[in-house]
Motif scaffolding. Structure first.
Motif, PDB file in Angstrom:
ATOM      1  N   LYS A 269      65.847  64.563  51.527  1.00 40.61           N
ATOM      2  CA  LYS A 269      65.103  63.640  52.396  1.00 40.61           C
ATOM      3  C   LYS A 269      64.439  62.544  51.561  1.00 40.61           C
ATOM      4  CE  LYS A 269      61.677  63.594  56.083  1.00 40.61           C
ATOM      5  NZ  LYS A 269      60.810  64.397  56.944  1.00 40.61           N
ATOM      6  N   ALA A 270      63.865  62.932  50.433  1.00 41.90           N
ATOM      7  CA  ALA A 270      63.233  61.943  49.550  1.00 41.90           C
ATOM      8  C   ALA A 270      64.266  60.954  49.022  1.00 41.90           C
ATOM      9  CB  ALA A 270      62.523  62.653  48.397  1.00 41.90           C
TER      10      ALA A 270
ATOM     11  N   TYR B  81      67.113  60.108  50.503  1.00 43.53           N
ATOM     12  CA  TYR B  81      67.516  59.242  51.615  1.00 43.53           C
ATOM     13  C   TYR B  81      66.448  58.190  51.898  1.00 43.53           C
ATOM     14  CZ  TYR B  81      71.410  62.432  52.762  1.00 43.53           C
ATOM     15  OH  TYR B  81      72.553  63.178  52.739  1.00 43.53           O
ATOM     16  N   HIS B  82      65.181  58.558  51.795  1.00 47.39           N
ATOM     17  CA  HIS B  82      64.109  57.577  51.996  1.00 47.39           C
ATOM     18  C   HIS B  82      64.141  56.505  50.899  1.00 47.39           C
ATOM     19  CE1 HIS B  82      61.877  58.797  55.532  1.00 47.39           C
ATOM     20  NE2 HIS B  82      61.997  60.066  55.154  1.00 47.39           N
ATOM     21  N   SER B  83      64.468  56.908  49.673  1.00 40.46           N
ATOM     22  CA  SER B  83      64.584  55.929  48.587  1.00 40.46           C
ATOM     23  C   SER B  83      65.746  54.979  48.844  1.00 40.46           C
ATOM     24  CB  SER B  83      64.775  56.647  47.244  1.00 40.46           C
ATOM     25  OG  SER B  83      63.622  57.379  46.915  1.00 40.46           O
TER      26      SER B  83
ATOM     27  N   LEU C 126      66.871  54.114  51.814  1.00 35.10           N
ATOM     28  CA  LEU C 126      66.420  53.224  52.883  1.00 35.10           C
ATOM     29  C   LEU C 126      65.537  52.112  52.322  1.00 35.10           C
ATOM     30  CD1 LEU C 126      66.392  52.661  55.932  1.00 35.10           C
ATOM     31  CD2 LEU C 126      64.414  54.198  56.107  1.00 35.10           C
TER      32      LEU C 126
ATOM     33  N   GLN D 293      71.203  50.506  56.266  1.00 34.92           N
ATOM     34  CA  GLN D 293      69.947  51.105  56.733  1.00 34.92           C
ATOM     35  C   GLN D 293      70.204  51.993  57.948  1.00 34.92           C
ATOM     36  OE1 GLN D 293      66.712  48.250  57.324  1.00 34.92           O
ATOM     37  NE2 GLN D 293      67.676  46.943  55.790  1.00 34.92           N
TER      38      GLN D 293
ATOM     39  N   LEU E  35      69.003  60.644  58.107  1.00 30.40           N
ATOM     40  CA  LEU E  35      67.656  61.208  58.246  1.00 30.40           C
ATOM     41  C   LEU E  35      67.421  61.827  59.623  1.00 30.40           C
ATOM     42  CD1 LEU E  35      65.650  58.439  56.387  1.00 30.40           C
ATOM     43  CD2 LEU E  35      65.784  60.859  55.727  1.00 30.40           C
TER      44      LEU E  35
ATOM     45  N   GLN F 176      67.273  60.121  62.426  1.00 31.28           N
ATOM     46  CA  GLN F 176      66.469  59.186  63.206  1.00 31.28           C
ATOM     47  C   GLN F 176      67.385  58.245  63.993  1.00 31.28           C
ATOM     48  OE1 GLN F 176      63.781  57.272  60.471  1.00 31.28           O
ATOM     49  NE2 GLN F 176      62.880  59.203  59.816  1.00 31.28           N
TER      50      GLN F 176
END
Length: 170
Positions: free
Chosen positions: A89-90, A92-94, A96, A117, A124, A126
């Motif tokens: 998850k971390a 994937y956030h990076s 994004l 994006q 994620l 979302q």
């Protein structure tokens, strides 16, 4: 008296410097080449199903070039396969954040960066946010061919329904 003045000047300089933002270090061409080489090594490791080696190699590549979202995505995929969902998850956030920065910085690559994006948001889990961003992109950039083609062919819905995405999504 001079020592006292010097001490005051040093303290004042430290106090004034403490409020400054640290400069972001530019990524050199050598670092980019090394990261690309590491990513290639990771792809080889994945081809022989050595996910642990691929994960470690991609982590090094992403650390060298944190602005390259593709490294973060591949790192996240490896971490999902290893069962490290929090670390995935971390990553994937990076990814994004890297794609958002790319879209903001370069108008020539804005369309593809926006579409990446959407992919990361799907990874994620979302999907509603991905749909909202696609609608906003259509509104903000009606003349962008990449965004228009993506929306017209309903690729986001196809992506969200694909079994390949579900294997590596959170």
């Amino acid at each position: 008296m001079t020592k006292r003045f010097l001490a005051i000047a040093v303290v004042a300089g430290l106090l004034l410097g403490a409020g400054c933002k640290p400069r972001t270090q530019e990524i050199t061409a050598l670092q980019r080449r090394e990261a690309a080489s590491l990513a290639s090594e990771a792809q080889f490791a994945l081809s022989i199903r050595d996910v642990v080696r691929a994960e470690a190699t991609l982590a090094r590549a992403a650390a060298l070039c944190p602005d390259t979202g593709d490294y973060w995505i591949e790192l996240g995929r490896c971490r999902v396969r290893l069962g490290h969902r929090g670390e995935a998850k971390a990553a994937y956030h990076s990814a994004l954040a890297a794609y958002e920065a790319e879209a903001a910085k370069n108008s020539a690559t804005r369309g593809p960066a926006l579409l990446r994006q959407l992919y990361v948001l799907a990874l994620l889990g979302q999907s509603d946010e991905a749909r909202a961003r696609l609608a906003q992109a259509l509104k903000n950039f009606p003349d962008d061919r990449d965004v228009r083609a993506f929306a017209d062919s309903k690729q986001l819905e196809q992506l969200l329904a694909s079994p390949g995405l579900k294997e590596v999504a959170l």
